[in-house]
Design a protein around this motif. Structure first.
Motif, mmCIF file in Angstrom:
data_model
loop_
_atom_site.group_PDB
_atom_site.id
_atom_site.type_symbol
_atom_site.label_atom_id
_atom_site.label_comp_id
_atom_site.label_asym_id
_atom_site.label_seq_id
_atom_site.Cartn_x
_atom_site.Cartn_y
_atom_site.Cartn_z
ATOM 1 N N SER A 28 0.817 -1.206 0.000
ATOM 2 C CA SER A 28 0.000 0.000 0.000
ATOM 3 C C SER A 28 0.856 1.263 0.000
ATOM 4 N N PRO A 29 0.394 2.322 -0.687
ATOM 5 C CA PRO A 29 1.093 3.609 -0.583
ATOM 6 C C PRO A 29 1.228 4.101 0.852
ATOM 7 N N MET A 30 0.336 3.653 1.737
ATOM 8 C CA MET A 30 0.396 4.074 3.128
ATOM 9 C C MET A 30 1.684 3.643 3.817
ATOM 10 N N ASN A 31 2.374 2.659 3.262
ATOM 11 C CA ASN A 31 3.676 2.280 3.828
ATOM 12 C C ASN A 31 4.659 3.449 3.814
ATOM 13 N N ASP A 80 0.493 8.775 -7.480
ATOM 14 C CA ASP A 80 -0.302 8.040 -8.475
ATOM 15 C C ASP A 80 -1.287 7.093 -7.787
ATOM 16 N N PHE A 81 -2.211 7.662 -7.024
ATOM 17 C CA PHE A 81 -3.188 6.866 -6.281
ATOM 18 C C PHE A 81 -4.304 7.811 -5.849
ATOM 19 N N PRO A 85 -5.243 9.555 2.806
ATOM 20 C CA PRO A 85 -5.213 10.767 3.628
ATOM 21 C C PRO A 85 -4.367 11.880 3.012
ATOM 22 N N LYS A 86 -4.743 13.118 3.335
ATOM 23 C CA LYS A 86 -4.042 14.288 2.818
ATOM 24 C C LYS A 86 -2.549 14.235 3.128
ATOM 25 N N GLU A 87 -2.221 13.695 4.287
ATOM 26 C CA GLU A 87 -0.816 13.610 4.709
ATOM 27 C C GLU A 87 0.044 12.892 3.686
ATOM 28 N N LEU A 88 -0.524 11.860 3.049
ATOM 29 C CA LEU A 88 0.246 11.083 2.084
ATOM 30 C C LEU A 88 0.542 11.910 0.831
ATOM 31 N N TYR A 89 -0.406 12.730 0.417
ATOM 32 C CA TYR A 89 -0.217 13.554 -0.789
ATOM 33 C C TYR A 89 0.761 14.699 -0.556
ATOM 34 N N GLU A 90 1.026 14.983 0.694
ATOM 35 C CA GLU A 90 1.967 16.058 1.005
ATOM 36 C C GLU A 90 3.414 15.587 1.033
#
Length: 274
Positions: A28-31, A80-81, A85-90
C-alpha cells in the motif's frame, strides 16, 4: 549508436565492488508514512548495502509503449493513487535524477531501444520504499518503465543487458508484489498477515523457484495453474521481480525478507540478491 560512443558511456562511471539487487514488495502507498514491520524491513535491508552512487527502479506503476528511462535532473514526486489521507499527498521525495545514468542504461540496452523521458518522475512504487531506505533523498534515482508489449522473456533479456550497472555502484530495485490481486482483497484483513490458500500456494512455489534459481519457471508464470493465475491476474506487479532475478549470478546469495501475506490476496515477500 557507434561503438566508440557506447564504449564512452559504459566507461563513464567508475567500477566498484558488485552491488546487490533488490526486489521489494511495496504494498500500500500508506507504507510511505506508516511505521510497520515492512517499513522496518526496508530500513534493515539498506543497512547491509554499501551506499549506492545511484538507484535504478523498475516499478509496477510505470507501464508504457516501448521502454523509457527518466532522464531529468529533478524528477517530481508522483502521487499516483486516490482516496488516501491528505498527509500522504503532502509527502515529497526530492531525490535528484541522473541523466548520465539514463544515457548509460540506453547505451547498455542493445536489443531494445530505450527512450529518454522528461515527463514521468518517481511514482509510489519507488519513493514509498526508498524514502525509508535513504530518507535524506540525496542519492540520485532514475526509473525504467515496463513496456506492456514485451513478454516476460523479453523483459528478462533486457534486464540482463544492464548487469554491468552492478559493477558501477548502482543499486537496482524491482518494486511490485509477487502476489497481487486487488479484486479479491479482504479489506477487513488488510492489516493482518492473512492469505488465501491459493495465495500461499503460489507464494511458496515462487519462493522455491527463486531460491533454486529456476528463472524459466517464473518467466512462465502464466502456465503454472490456477493459484498463479489468481495471484498474477495482470503481470505488472510480478515483472519487476524478473528484472531483479535477471541480474543474479551464480555466486550470489539469496535472502528473503518481509515475507508475509496481507489481506488474503497480497504478498509483501521481498528478495535481496547478493
Amino acid at each position: 549508436m557507434k561503438l566508440n560512443a557506447l564504449h564512452n558511456i559504459t566507461d563513464s562511471l567508475e567500477n566498484t565492488p558488485k552491488m546487490p539487487v533488490l526486489f521489494v514488495g511495496h504494498g500500500s502507498p500508506m507504507n510511505a508514512i506508516e511505521e510497520n514491520e515492512f517499513v522496518k524491513g526496508f530500513r534493515k535491508v539498506s543497512t547491509g548495502i554499501e551506499t549506492p552512487k545511484a538507484i535504478v527502479v523498475v516499478s509496477a506503476h510505470w507501464e508504457t509503449q516501448g521502454t523509457r528511462v527518466t532522464a531529468m535532473e529533478h524528477p517530481p514526486t508522483i502521487h499516483d493513487f486516490g482516496g488516501f489521507p491528505k498527509e500522504l499527498y503532502e509527502v515529497q521525495y526530492p531525490a535528484p535524477g541522473m541523466p548520465q545514468l539514463a544515457e548509460e542504461v540506453k547505451g547498455l540496452a542493445h536489443t531494445t531501444e530505450v527512450h529518454l523521458d522528461d515527463k514521468w518522475g518517481l511514482d509510489h512504487g519507488a519513493w514509498s520504499v526508498i524514502r525509508h531506505m535513504y530518507p535524506r533523498a540525496d542519492i540520485p534515482v532514475i526509473q525504467i518503465s515496463l513496456d506492456y508489449y514485451k513478454n516476460p522473456q523479453e523483459h528478462y533479456a533486457l534486464a540482463k543487458e544492464l548487469a554491468q550497472l552492478r559493477q558501477k555502484g548502482i543499486l537496482v530495485v524491482g518494486s511490485g508484489n509477487i502476489v497481487h490481486n486487488l479484486r479479491m482483497v479482504r479489506w477487513d484483513k488488510l492489516n493482518e498477515n492473512y492469505g488465501y490458500d491459493w495465495a500461499h500456494e503460489a507464494n511458496e512455489k515462487m519462493k522455491q523457484w527463486i531460491l533454486e534459481g529456476n528463472h524459466a519457471a517464473l518467466m512462465d508464470f502464466s502456465k503454472q495453474g490456477t493459484a498463479f493465475n489468481l495471484s498474477i491476474p495482470t503481470p505488472e506487479h510480478f515483472l519487476p521481480l524478473l528484472y531483479a532475478l535477471a541480474l543474479q549470478d551464480k555466486k550470489d546469495d539469496i535472502t528473503l525478507f518481509n515475507d508475509e501475506p496481507l489481506g488474503g490476496s497480497l504478498s509483501m515477500t521481498s528478495v535481496k540478491i547478493g
